[in-house]
Write a protein that holds these residues in place. Structure first.
Motif, short mmCIF file in Angstrom:
data_model
loop_
_atom_site.label_atom_id
_atom_site.label_comp_id
_atom_site.label_asym_id
_atom_site.label_seq_id
_atom_site.Cartn_x
_atom_site.Cartn_y
_atom_site.Cartn_z
N PHE A 133 0.81 -1.10 -0.10
CA PHE A 133 -0.05 -0.08 0.01
C PHE A 133 0.78 1.35 -0.61
CE2 PHE A 133 -2.67 3.08 2.25
CZ PHE A 133 -2.93 3.38 1.99
N GLU A 134 2.14 1.07 0.63
CA GLU A 134 2.91 2.57 0.76
C GLU A 134 3.16 2.52 -0.73
OE1 GLU A 134 5.52 2.20 3.96
OE2 GLU A 134 3.31 2.19 6.09
N LEU A 135 3.28 1.23 -1.65
CA LEU A 135 4.24 1.87 -2.31
C LEU A 135 3.57 1.76 -3.39
CD1 LEU A 135 6.80 1.65 -3.84
CD2 LEU A 135 6.17 -1.32 -4.68
N ALA A 136 2.22 1.58 -3.16
CA ALA A 136 1.29 1.56 -4.42
C ALA A 136 0.65 3.34 -4.39
CB ALA A 136 -0.16 0.79 -4.07
N VAL A 137 0.84 3.88 -2.95
CA VAL A 137 0.46 5.41 -2.89
C VAL A 137 1.44 6.33 -3.43
CG1 VAL A 137 0.55 7.40 -1.03
CG2 VAL A 137 -1.09 4.80 -1.26
N GLN A 138 3.14 5.88 -3.27
CA GLN A 138 3.96 6.64 -4.10
C GLN A 138 3.59 7.28 -5.73
OE1 GLN A 138 7.43 5.71 -2.64
NE2 GLN A 138 6.63 6.24 -0.48
N GLU A 139 3.31 5.15 -6.39
CA GLU A 139 3.25 4.66 -7.37
C GLU A 139 2.05 5.47 -8.43
OE1 GLU A 139 5.10 1.27 -8.42
OE2 GLU A 139 6.94 1.71 -7.47
N LYS A 184 7.87 -21.74 -9.85
CA LYS A 184 6.76 -20.24 -9.56
C LYS A 184 7.29 -19.70 -9.48
CE LYS A 184 5.41 -23.15 -5.37
NZ LYS A 184 4.76 -22.82 -4.00
N LYS A 185 8.40 -18.44 -9.24
CA LYS A 185 8.28 -17.46 -10.22
C LYS A 185 8.62 -17.52 -11.82
CE LYS A 185 12.16 -15.68 -7.69
NZ LYS A 185 12.86 -15.30 -6.89
N ASP A 186 8.98 -17.91 -12.13
CA ASP A 186 9.33 -18.55 -13.61
C ASP A 186 7.87 -18.52 -14.72
OD1 ASP A 186 12.10 -17.92 -14.01
OD2 ASP A 186 12.59 -19.51 -14.03
N LEU A 187 6.86 -19.21 -13.75
CA LEU A 187 5.86 -19.40 -14.69
C LEU A 187 4.92 -18.49 -14.58
CD1 LEU A 187 5.44 -22.82 -13.49
CD2 LEU A 187 5.09 -22.43 -15.93
N MET A 188 4.84 -17.75 -12.77
CA MET A 188 4.00 -16.60 -12.89
C MET A 188 4.60 -15.05 -13.95
SD MET A 188 1.46 -17.61 -10.25
CE MET A 188 1.51 -19.39 -10.99
N ASN A 189 6.08 -15.29 -13.65
CA ASN A 189 6.35 -14.33 -14.81
C ASN A 189 5.94 -14.00 -16.01
OD1 ASN A 189 7.39 -12.74 -13.37
ND2 ASN A 189 9.32 -13.57 -12.78
N LYS A 190 5.98 -15.60 -16.47
CA LYS A 190 5.40 -16.03 -18.01
C LYS A 190 3.94 -15.54 -17.71
CE LYS A 190 8.84 -19.15 -19.09
NZ LYS A 190 9.30 -20.44 -19.49
N ILE A 191 3.26 -16.09 -16.68
CA ILE A 191 1.62 -15.88 -16.73
C ILE A 191 1.41 -14.39 -17.22
CG2 ILE A 191 0.01 -16.43 -15.70
CD1 ILE A 191 0.61 -18.84 -15.36
N GLY A 225 2.44 -9.59 -19.56
CA GLY A 225 1.65 -8.12 -20.06
C GLY A 225 0.25 -7.79 -19.88
N GLU A 226 0.56 -8.55 -18.29
CA GLU A 226 -0.95 -8.36 -17.68
C GLU A 226 -0.98 -7.43 -16.40
OE1 GLU A 226 -4.01 -9.28 -18.45
OE2 GLU A 226 -2.32 -10.21 -20.44
N LEU A 227 0.09 -7.91 -15.51
CA LEU A 227 0.80 -7.37 -14.57
C LEU A 227 2.10 -6.28 -14.65
CD1 LEU A 227 0.52 -10.16 -12.06
CD2 LEU A 227 -1.35 -8.46 -12.56
N SER A 228 1.66 -5.42 -13.75
CA SER A 228 3.01 -4.01 -13.89
C SER A 228 4.57 -4.81 -13.16
CB SER A 228 2.31 -2.62 -12.78
OG SER A 228 2.77 -2.96 -11.39
N VAL A 229 4.97 -4.10 -13.19
CA VAL A 229 6.43 -4.32 -12.57
C VAL A 229 6.44 -4.62 -10.93
CG1 VAL A 229 9.30 -3.77 -12.05
CG2 VAL A 229 8.22 -3.79 -14.81
N THR A 230 5.64 -3.25 -10.84
CA THR A 230 5.42 -3.46 -9.32
C THR A 230 4.42 -4.63 -8.66
OG1 THR A 230 5.68 -0.56 -9.63
CG2 THR A 230 4.86 -2.05 -7.38
N VAL A 231 4.17 -4.92 -8.86
CA VAL A 231 3.08 -6.23 -9.15
C VAL A 231 3.66 -7.91 -8.44
CG1 VAL A 231 0.82 -7.94 -8.83
CG2 VAL A 231 0.95 -4.53 -8.59
N ARG A 232 4.35 -7.54 -10.07
CA ARG A 232 5.04 -9.01 -9.98
C ARG A 232 5.94 -9.46 -9.56
NH1 ARG A 232 5.46 -7.57 -16.07
NH2 ARG A 232 7.60 -7.60 -15.77
N ASN A 233 6.74 -7.90 -9.17
CA ASN A 233 7.93 -8.26 -7.83
C ASN A 233 7.41 -8.00 -6.76
OD1 ASN A 233 10.25 -7.79 -9.66
ND2 ASN A 233 9.94 -5.54 -9.21
N PHE A 234 5.60 -8.14 -5.68
CA PHE A 234 5.50 -8.27 -4.61
C PHE A 234 5.06 -9.72 -5.04
CE2 PHE A 234 1.55 -8.51 -2.23
CZ PHE A 234 2.15 -8.58 -0.94
N LEU A 235 4.42 -9.91 -6.31
CA LEU A 235 4.31 -11.73 -6.44
C LEU A 235 5.80 -12.13 -5.95
CD1 LEU A 235 2.30 -13.34 -6.38
CD2 LEU A 235 2.24 -13.96 -8.89
#
Length: 178
Positions: free
Chosen positions: A15-21, A57-64, A67-77
């Motif tokens: 949330f704190e990161l999201a408020v800034q971004e 897991k990270k590789d598969l989630m990043n592939k899935i 194009g759908e999620l921002s770098v911030t949300v992918r990094n959070f995952l």
């Protein structure tokens, strides 16, 4: 550590990161991620299965979600996966949504009635709840015929029960104690 405390800590950090971004964008992406996990058994299997390595897991989630999620949300995952906290994703998203609502001065009111409320009733109830809380109100309506009549409203931990079923229950209790 309790599940709620863990979810709170991670949700607060995001949330704190999201408020800034971009609060709205990150909230929407987080909801999209949760919806995908809830509705797609294969994605949930990959994310939650204990025998799939963290890197897989990270590789598969990043592939899935490339194009759908921002770098911030992918990094959070990825952070959740690295710390083996991916099982808390749904709770984190719920806490994040609550924090975002608080930041926007929005309160959720769960309104249950025996029959659907008319447009006029909804508007009057919405105005009264906004006046009572001093916040913008998001009403979540539910029809529950067992209430017989009246309305039950829940805002956070507070419940206001003006239903016929509740009044009948109180009458029964008072008669049984008489």
């Amino acid at each position: 550590m309790l599940k709620g405390a863990i979810a709170q800590r991670y949700a607060q950090a995001l949330f704190e990161l999201a408020v800034q971004e971009n609060l709205d964008g990150i909230e929407a992406e987080l909801q999209e991620l949760v919806q995908c996990v809830e509705q797609n058994a294969e994605v949930a299997h990959v994310l939650y299965h204990p025998h799939i390595s963290l890197s897989e897991k990270k590789d598969l989630m990043n592939k899935i979600f490339a194009g759908e999620l921002s770098v911030t949300v992918r990094n959070f995952l990825n952070l959740l996966i690295d710390r083996r906290r991916q099982n808390y994703l749904l709770e984190i998203a719920r806490v994040f949504a609550r924090l975002a609502d608080e930041a926007r001065n929005i309160v959720e009111a769960k309104v249950a009635s025996a029959i659907p409320l008319s447009e006029t009733q909804e508007q009057r109830l919405h105005q009264e709840l906004a006046r009572m809380t001093g916040k913008n109100v998001r009403m979540v309506k539910e029809v529950r015929p067992e209430l017989i009549g009246g309305v039950m409203i829940q805002i956070g931990d507070r419940v206001m029960d003006g239903t016929v079923a509740f009044k009948l229950q109180r009458i029964r209790q008072s008669l049984s104690h008489a």
